[in-house]
Each structure stands twice: as C-alpha cells, then as structure tokens.
Design a protein around this motif. Sequence first.
Motif, PDB file in Angstrom:
ATOM      1  N   CYS A   1      11.235   3.660 -10.599  1.00 59.26           N
ATOM      2  CA  CYS A   1      12.025   3.164  -9.465  1.00 59.26           C
ATOM      3  C   CYS A   1      11.139   2.396  -8.481  1.00 59.26           C
ATOM      4  CB  CYS A   1      12.710   4.320  -8.726  1.00 59.26           C
ATOM      5  SG  CYS A   1      14.143   4.979  -9.563  1.00 59.26           S
ATOM      6  N   MET A   2       9.933   2.875  -8.265  1.00 51.58           N
ATOM      7  CA  MET A   2       9.056   2.194  -7.316  1.00 51.58           C
ATOM      8  C   MET A   2       8.428   0.938  -7.913  1.00 51.58           C
ATOM      9  SD  MET A   2       9.773   3.711  -4.719  1.00 51.58           S
ATOM     10  CE  MET A   2       8.853   2.632  -3.667  1.00 51.58           C
ATOM     11  N   GLN A   3       8.311   0.873  -9.203  1.00 49.19           N
ATOM     12  CA  GLN A   3       7.766  -0.336  -9.817  1.00 49.19           C
ATOM     13  C   GLN A   3       8.809  -1.459  -9.825  1.00 49.19           C
ATOM     14  OE1 GLN A   3       4.461  -0.456 -10.401  1.00 49.19           O
ATOM     15  NE2 GLN A   3       4.639   1.577  -9.521  1.00 49.19           N
TER      16      GLN A   3
ATOM     17  N   ILE B   1       3.012   5.877  -3.112  1.00 53.17           N
ATOM     18  CA  ILE B   1       4.129   6.585  -3.746  1.00 53.17           C
ATOM     19  C   ILE B   1       3.901   6.692  -5.247  1.00 53.17           C
ATOM     20  CG2 ILE B   1       6.598   6.490  -4.254  1.00 53.17           C
ATOM     21  CD1 ILE B   1       6.919   5.091  -1.498  1.00 53.17           C
ATOM     22  N   SER B   2       3.498   5.603  -5.868  1.00 55.84           N
ATOM     23  CA  SER B   2       3.252   5.622  -7.313  1.00 55.84           C
ATOM     24  C   SER B   2       2.136   6.602  -7.657  1.00 55.84           C
ATOM     25  CB  SER B   2       2.886   4.216  -7.801  1.00 55.84           C
ATOM     26  OG  SER B   2       3.953   3.334  -7.564  1.00 55.84           O
ATOM     27  N   LEU B   3       1.068   6.576  -6.879  1.00 52.88           N
ATOM     28  CA  LEU B   3      -0.035   7.507  -7.108  1.00 52.88           C
ATOM     29  C   LEU B   3       0.429   8.955  -6.937  1.00 52.88           C
ATOM     30  CD1 LEU B   3      -3.040   8.054  -7.633  1.00 52.88           C
ATOM     31  CD2 LEU B   3      -3.381   7.895  -5.159  1.00 52.88           C
TER      32      LEU B   3
ATOM     33  N   LEU C   1      10.743   7.761   2.091  1.00 55.85           N
ATOM     34  CA  LEU C   1      11.662   7.482   3.197  1.00 55.85           C
ATOM     35  C   LEU C   1      11.213   6.237   3.957  1.00 55.85           C
ATOM     36  CD1 LEU C   1      14.173   8.512   4.664  1.00 55.85           C
ATOM     37  CD2 LEU C   1      12.669   9.899   6.100  1.00 55.85           C
ATOM     38  N   ARG C   2       9.910   6.129   4.207  1.00 63.79           N
ATOM     39  CA  ARG C   2       9.385   4.932   4.880  1.00 63.79           C
ATOM     40  C   ARG C   2       9.633   3.679   4.044  1.00 63.79           C
ATOM     41  NH1 ARG C   2       3.443   6.983   6.801  1.00 63.79           N
ATOM     42  NH2 ARG C   2       4.169   8.516   8.329  1.00 63.79           N
ATOM     43  N   ALA C   3       9.462   3.780   2.739  1.00 65.93           N
ATOM     44  CA  ALA C   3       9.682   2.621   1.864  1.00 65.93           C
ATOM     45  C   ALA C   3      11.142   2.180   1.908  1.00 65.93           C
ATOM     46  CB  ALA C   3       9.271   2.950   0.424  1.00 65.93           C
TER      47      ALA C   3
ATOM     48  N   THR D   1       0.836  -1.201   0.000  1.00 59.98           N
ATOM     49  CA  THR D   1       0.000   0.000   0.000  1.00 59.98           C
ATOM     50  C   THR D   1       0.869   1.249   0.000  1.00 59.98           C
ATOM     51  OG1 THR D   1      -0.196  -0.021   2.415  1.00 59.98           O
ATOM     52  CG2 THR D   1      -1.917  -1.136   1.163  1.00 59.98           C
ATOM     53  N   ASN D   2       2.019   1.182   0.659  1.00 59.55           N
ATOM     54  CA  ASN D   2       2.947   2.310   0.651  1.00 59.55           C
ATOM     55  C   ASN D   2       3.488   2.547  -0.757  1.00 59.55           C
ATOM     56  OD1 ASN D   2       4.286   4.436   1.901  1.00 59.55           O
ATOM     57  ND2 ASN D   2       6.057   3.188   2.402  1.00 59.55           N
TER      58      ASN D   2
END
Length: 132
Positions: free
Chosen positions: A67-69, A8-10, A125-127, A3-4
């Motif tokens: 990067c997040m994907q 981020i992606s959204l 940062l949390r991720a 969910t995080n």
Amino acid sequence: MNTNISKISLLWVVVMMGFMAHIVTDVLPAFWGANIAMPDATGEVQTGMIFFMICISFFVPACGLLCMQYRQHKALRIANLVLASIMLLFNVFHTSELFMEFNPVQLLILPTMIVLSIYLFVFSLRALKSEK
C-alpha cells in the motif's frame, strides 16, 4: 514526505522481522532438548490458528508495505492506516498475554513490537493527512 514513506516501509519490514524473532525465541529451547509443546497439545494442527498467524505476521505487513509503495491513491493510504491499526491492536492484545502467563523470553520482543506498532500507526496517520 518520501522520508515518511521510507519510515513506514521500514517499520513494516521490522514488524515482520519482530514476528520472526518472536517465533524463533519460542522454538529455540528445543535445540537444548526442552519440550516446547503446549501441555494440552493433541498433535492435531489447528488450521484456523495457523492461517490467522500467517495473515497477521506476513500477509498484513506485506499488504501494508505494498500500500505504501503504491500510495498515489488515497484508498491505499487509508488501507495502510487500517492495517497499521490492526497490527497495533493485535500487538497490544498479544502482549497483554504476558500478564496471564509470564514468559521472560518474550519480555523484550513483545513490548518492542508495541512501540514499533505505535510508530507505524502514527507515521501512517501522518502520511494520510499530509497527502491530499
């Protein structure tokens, strides 16, 4: 954690949409016949500025989204955090221009972009911290 990542992606997508809204609100007065050219405009395009705006409004968010994907590697999560930091700094500095030249049309968009950038930075940062 997923969910995080989704948040981020959204946020990266919403930041891109915020830049589009920012540009559209600057151009809209032209539809009512207003001269939207800068007072000291010479008609020559500043290629460096156009390149910078393409990078900050599309390339940086697109790279952050990618990067997040593909976040399995810690280096990509670090790169996402660096890109989120760049976005936050740019939006703070760009919004500070409202103090020099007030534009009521941008008063809603630019502070919203700062809030979005703060959330983007915090979630990034949390991720980075949660996946080791």
